[in-house]
Design a protein around this motif. Structure first.
Motif, mmCIF file in Angstrom:
data_model
loop_
_atom_site.group_PDB
_atom_site.id
_atom_site.type_symbol
_atom_site.label_atom_id
_atom_site.label_comp_id
_atom_site.label_asym_id
_atom_site.label_seq_id
_atom_site.Cartn_x
_atom_site.Cartn_y
_atom_site.Cartn_z
ATOM 1 N N SER A 103 23.613 3.286 40.831
ATOM 2 C CA SER A 103 24.315 2.173 40.194
ATOM 3 C C SER A 103 25.127 2.656 38.997
ATOM 4 O O SER A 103 26.256 2.203 38.760
ATOM 5 N N ILE A 104 24.552 3.581 38.238
ATOM 6 C CA ILE A 104 25.247 4.143 37.085
ATOM 7 C C ILE A 104 26.504 4.885 37.522
ATOM 8 O O ILE A 104 27.573 4.757 36.917
ATOM 9 N N GLU A 105 26.385 5.670 38.594
ATOM 10 C CA GLU A 105 27.536 6.427 39.080
ATOM 11 C C GLU A 105 28.646 5.506 39.578
ATOM 12 O O GLU A 105 29.836 5.758 39.343
ATOM 13 N N PHE A 106 28.297 4.433 40.248
ATOM 14 C CA PHE A 106 29.304 3.496 40.727
ATOM 15 C C PHE A 106 30.089 2.925 39.542
ATOM 16 O O PHE A 106 31.321 2.812 39.584
ATOM 17 N N ALA A 107 29.372 2.554 38.480
ATOM 18 C CA ALA A 107 30.042 2.013 37.293
ATOM 19 C C ALA A 107 30.899 3.075 36.622
ATOM 20 O O ALA A 107 32.037 2.808 36.208
ATOM 21 N N LYS A 108 30.377 4.292 36.526
ATOM 22 C CA LYS A 108 31.127 5.365 35.856
ATOM 23 C C LYS A 108 32.390 5.713 36.641
ATOM 24 O O LYS A 108 33.447 5.966 36.053
ATOM 25 N N HIS A 109 32.306 5.732 37.965
ATOM 26 C CA HIS A 109 33.491 6.027 38.775
ATOM 27 C C HIS A 109 34.561 4.951 38.580
ATOM 28 O O HIS A 109 35.759 5.262 38.553
ATOM 29 N N ARG A 110 34.149 3.700 38.448
ATOM 30 C CA ARG A 110 35.126 2.641 38.175
ATOM 31 C C ARG A 110 35.756 2.835 36.794
ATOM 32 O O ARG A 110 36.943 2.577 36.591
ATOM 33 N N LEU A 111 34.963 3.279 35.849
ATOM 34 C CA LEU A 111 35.496 3.574 34.521
ATOM 35 C C LEU A 111 36.561 4.666 34.609
ATOM 36 O O LEU A 111 37.659 4.520 34.064
ATOM 37 N N VAL A 112 36.242 5.758 35.295
ATOM 38 C CA VAL A 112 37.182 6.880 35.390
ATOM 39 C C VAL A 112 38.452 6.451 36.109
ATOM 40 O O VAL A 112 39.562 6.840 35.730
ATOM 41 N N TYR A 113 38.303 5.645 37.162
ATOM 42 C CA TYR A 113 39.484 5.097 37.851
ATOM 43 C C TYR A 113 40.399 4.415 36.841
ATOM 44 O O TYR A 113 41.623 4.635 36.834
ATOM 45 N N GLN A 114 39.821 3.593 35.977
ATOM 46 C CA GLN A 114 40.641 2.831 35.039
ATOM 47 C C GLN A 114 41.253 3.723 33.967
ATOM 48 O O GLN A 114 42.415 3.537 33.582
ATOM 49 N N LEU A 115 40.508 4.698 33.491
ATOM 50 C CA LEU A 115 41.059 5.619 32.499
ATOM 51 C C LEU A 115 42.247 6.384 33.067
ATOM 52 O O LEU A 115 43.225 6.651 32.359
ATOM 53 N N LEU A 116 42.170 6.723 34.339
ATOM 54 C CA LEU A 116 43.294 7.392 34.994
ATOM 55 C C LEU A 116 44.499 6.465 35.106
ATOM 56 O O LEU A 116 45.639 6.875 34.908
ATOM 57 N N ARG A 117 44.239 5.195 35.412
ATOM 58 C CA ARG A 117 45.333 4.238 35.502
ATOM 59 C C ARG A 117 46.000 4.049 34.141
ATOM 60 O O ARG A 117 47.192 3.765 34.060
ATOM 61 N N LEU A 118 45.234 4.199 33.075
ATOM 62 C CA LEU A 118 45.776 4.101 31.721
ATOM 63 C C LEU A 118 46.413 5.413 31.260
ATOM 64 O O LEU A 118 46.894 5.510 30.136
ATOM 65 N N ARG A 119 46.372 6.419 32.150
ATOM 66 C CA ARG A 119 46.939 7.744 31.867
ATOM 67 C C ARG A 119 46.307 8.392 30.639
ATOM 68 O O ARG A 119 46.987 9.069 29.847
ATOM 69 N N LEU A 120 45.020 8.189 30.481
ATOM 70 C CA LEU A 120 44.290 8.802 29.378
ATOM 71 C C LEU A 120 43.785 10.185 29.786
ATOM 72 O O LEU A 120 43.423 10.402 30.946
ATOM 73 N N ASP A 136 25.205 12.056 29.470
ATOM 74 C CA ASP A 136 23.781 12.324 29.658
ATOM 75 C C ASP A 136 23.124 11.027 30.107
ATOM 76 O O ASP A 136 23.117 10.041 29.359
ATOM 77 N N PHE A 137 22.584 11.017 31.324
ATOM 78 C CA PHE A 137 21.880 9.853 31.842
ATOM 79 C C PHE A 137 20.389 10.160 31.805
ATOM 80 O O PHE A 137 19.906 11.003 32.565
ATOM 81 N N LEU A 138 19.681 9.484 30.918
ATOM 82 C CA LEU A 138 18.298 9.843 30.623
ATOM 83 C C LEU A 138 17.342 8.693 30.903
ATOM 84 O O LEU A 138 17.690 7.523 30.767
ATOM 85 N N SER A 139 16.122 9.061 31.271
ATOM 86 C CA SER A 139 15.040 8.075 31.386
ATOM 87 C C SER A 139 14.414 7.893 30.010
ATOM 88 O O SER A 139 14.626 8.698 29.092
ATOM 89 N N ARG A 140 13.644 6.846 29.862
ATOM 90 C CA ARG A 140 12.944 6.633 28.600
ATOM 91 C C ARG A 140 12.006 7.801 28.316
ATOM 92 O O ARG A 140 11.855 8.236 27.165
ATOM 93 N N GLU A 141 11.420 8.354 29.362
ATOM 94 C CA GLU A 141 10.544 9.515 29.210
ATOM 95 C C GLU A 141 11.316 10.714 28.660
ATOM 96 O O GLU A 141 10.825 11.440 27.789
ATOM 97 N N ASP A 142 12.541 10.912 29.160
ATOM 98 C CA ASP A 142 13.383 11.994 28.646
ATOM 99 C C ASP A 142 13.654 11.803 27.161
ATOM 100 O O ASP A 142 13.628 12.763 26.377
ATOM 101 N N MET A 143 13.942 10.575 26.784
ATOM 102 C CA MET A 143 14.242 10.275 25.377
ATOM 103 C C MET A 143 13.035 10.544 24.493
ATOM 104 O O MET A 143 13.149 11.099 23.401
ATOM 105 N N ASP A 144 11.845 10.146 24.972
ATOM 106 C CA ASP A 144 10.627 10.328 24.182
ATOM 107 C C ASP A 144 10.291 11.805 24.010
ATOM 108 O O ASP A 144 9.748 12.223 22.974
ATOM 109 N N LYS A 145 10.607 12.613 25.034
ATOM 110 C CA LYS A 145 10.303 14.040 24.969
ATOM 111 C C LYS A 145 11.266 14.803 24.069
ATOM 112 O O LYS A 145 10.931 15.863 23.546
#
Length: 353
Positions: A103-120, A136-145
Motif C-alpha cells: 500500500s505504501i509503494e502504491f502511494a509513493k509511486h503516485r507521488l513520484v508520478y505527480q512530481l514528474l508531471r510537475l517537472r521537479l 525509510d519505511f519502518l515498523s514500530r519495532e524498527d523505531m524502538d530498536k
C-alpha cells in the motif's frame, strides 16, 4: 491522474495494474514517456515501438507485486526511479508487513508520478548523497530498536514513514488523536516531500526565501518551541482565516508543507477530472460559481486563477457525491483568501523553476 488504456484491447486500466483483465497482457508503465503499455506475457524482455528503441524489463520490485514500472534492460540498479528512492523497507519475512508495504509503494509511486508531471528534480541519495531524496519505511519495532533518535517525518532528504500508516484502523486512530479531518497515505507523502522541496527550491534562492517569508512568515523562529506550543495549547485562534489546517498554524515550515500537499491534491484532482472529461453545470439559479469544464491539463496551465476557479467547484462536487453515499467529505477544507495566496505562490514558484 490521467486515465490509462490498454492499446491492445482498449480496456481502461488503473495505474497500479500489472495485467489487463480483458486481454491478459502484462502491463508496464514508462515514467519517461508517461505511458502504460501492454506486454506479451510470453516474454520477460520487451521492445515497445512507442517507447523508443531500447529493450525494457520490469523493475525488480515487480516480483514482489509492488511495482509495474519498466526500466531499460541495461539499468545497473535493477530498479525504476520510484523504487530507487527506497533506502529501507520493512522485513518482508513478516506477513503482516507485506500488504502494508504494498500500500505504501502504491502511494509513493503516485507521488513520484505527480512530481514528474510537475517537472521537479527527483534524485536518489544513492546518486546525490547531499541533495538527494530517499525513504525509510519502518515498523514500530524498527523505531524502538533505533538508537539514533529516528523520527517520522523529513530530515535532510530522508523521509521516514511508519508502515502502520498503511493500516486503515491505525490511521483512523491517529486521525482522531491528532484531531485531523483528513489523513491518507498519499497525503502523508505529499506533506513530507513538501519539506524536502522547501530545502531544494526556497532556501537556496534569496528571492524565493524572501517571498516565502512575506507570505508564510519567518521560519527562523524556533521550530521545536513552536510545535511544543501547538501541542500544548492547540492551534492559533481563528486559524481558519489564514491556514489550510490546524497544523499549518504551528510554524511556517508546516504551513508550507500543508499548503504544498493541498496544491498537489488540487492538481491531481483536476488532472483526473480532465481525463474523465468532467463538466459541471448545476441546476441552480445563479450557480455560475459552481460551473466547471475540466477541458485543460492543469500541469500545463500557467494561470492559477483558472486552476482554482475550476478546482473549487470540483472539490465541492466531490464532497457532495461522498455525502450522497453516506461517506465523509474527501476534502473537508476551506480555501480562504490567504490560503489562495499561498497556493498561488507555490504554483508560480514551480512554473518559474
Amino acid at each position: 491522474m490521467k486515465l490509462f488504456q490498454c492499446s491492445n484491447c482498449n480496456n481502461t486500466l488503473a495505474f497500479e495494474n500489472n495485467i489487463c483483465v480483458s486481454c491478459e497482457h502484462f502491463l508496464g508503465y514508462s515514467s519517461y514517456y508517461n505511458q502504460m503499455v501492454p506486454l506479451p506475457p510470453t516474454h520477460s524482455r520487451w521492445k515497445v515501438p512507442s517507447l523508443g528503441e531500447e529493450e525494457y524489463i520490469y523493475c525488480s520490485n515487480n516480483s514482489l507485486g509492488t511495482c509495474n514500472w519498466l526500466i531499460p534492460s541495461n539499468e545497473p540498479s535493477g530498479f525504476c526511479l520510484a523504487c530507487s528512492l527506497n533506502r529501507t523497507i520493512p522485513d518482508l519475512g513478516k506477513p503482516e508487513n507485506v500488504q502494508k508495504w504494498k500500500s505504501i509503494e502504491f502511494a509513493k509511486h503516485r507521488l513520484v508520478y505527480q512530481l514528474l508531471r510537475l517537472r521537479l528534480p527527483i534524485v536518489s541519495k544513492t546518486v546525490d548523497p547531499e541533495n538527494g531524496l530517499c525513504f525509510d519505511f519502518l515498523s514500530r519495532e524498527d523505531m524502538d530498536k533505533a538508537s539514533n533518535g529516528i523520527k517520522t517525518g523529513h530530515a535532510n532528504g530522508v523521509i521516514t514513514i511508519l508502515i502502520s500508516e498503511a493500516d486503515a484502523v491505525v490511521r483512523e486512530q491517529v486521525k482522531q488523536e491528532m484531531e485531523e479531518r483528513y489523513r491518507t497515505l498519499l497525503g502523508h507523502f505529499r506533506h513530507e516531500v513538501g519539506h524536502y522541496f522547501w530545502d531544494r527550491l526556497v532556501w537556496p534562492d534569496q528571492n524565493n526565501l524572501q517571498g516565502f517569508r512575506n507570505i508564510f512568515g519567518d521560519e527562523t523562529i524556533s521550530y521545536t518551541e513552536s510545535l511544543q506550543t501547538y501541542y500544548n495549547e492547540g492551534p492559533k485562534q481563528n486559524w481558519q482565516g489564514s491556514y489550510i489546517s490546524k497544523y499549518a498554524s504551528s510554524h511556517p515550515w508546516e504551513d508550507w508543507a500543508e499548503t504544498w500537499s493541498h496544491y498537489l491534491h488540487l492538481m491531481d484532482a483536476l488532472e483526473t477530472a480532465n481525463s474523465f472529461g468532467l463538466s459541471l453545470n448545476p441546476r441552480l439559479n445563479g450557480s455560475h460559481k459552481l460551473t466547471l469544464d475540466a477541458n485543460f491539463d492543469p500541469y500545463l496551465e500557467n494561470d492559477f486563477n483558472k486552476i482554482l476557479d475550476s478546482g473549487i467547484p470540483l472539490l465541492y462536487a466531490m464532497n457532495s457525491m461522498n455525502r450522497s453515499m453516506g461517506e465523509e467529505d474527501p476534502y473537508p477544507f476551506i480555501i480562504s483568501d490567504p490560503v489562495k495566496t499561498k497556493l498561488e505562490f507555490i504554483h508560480n514558484l514551480l512554473k518559474r523553476d
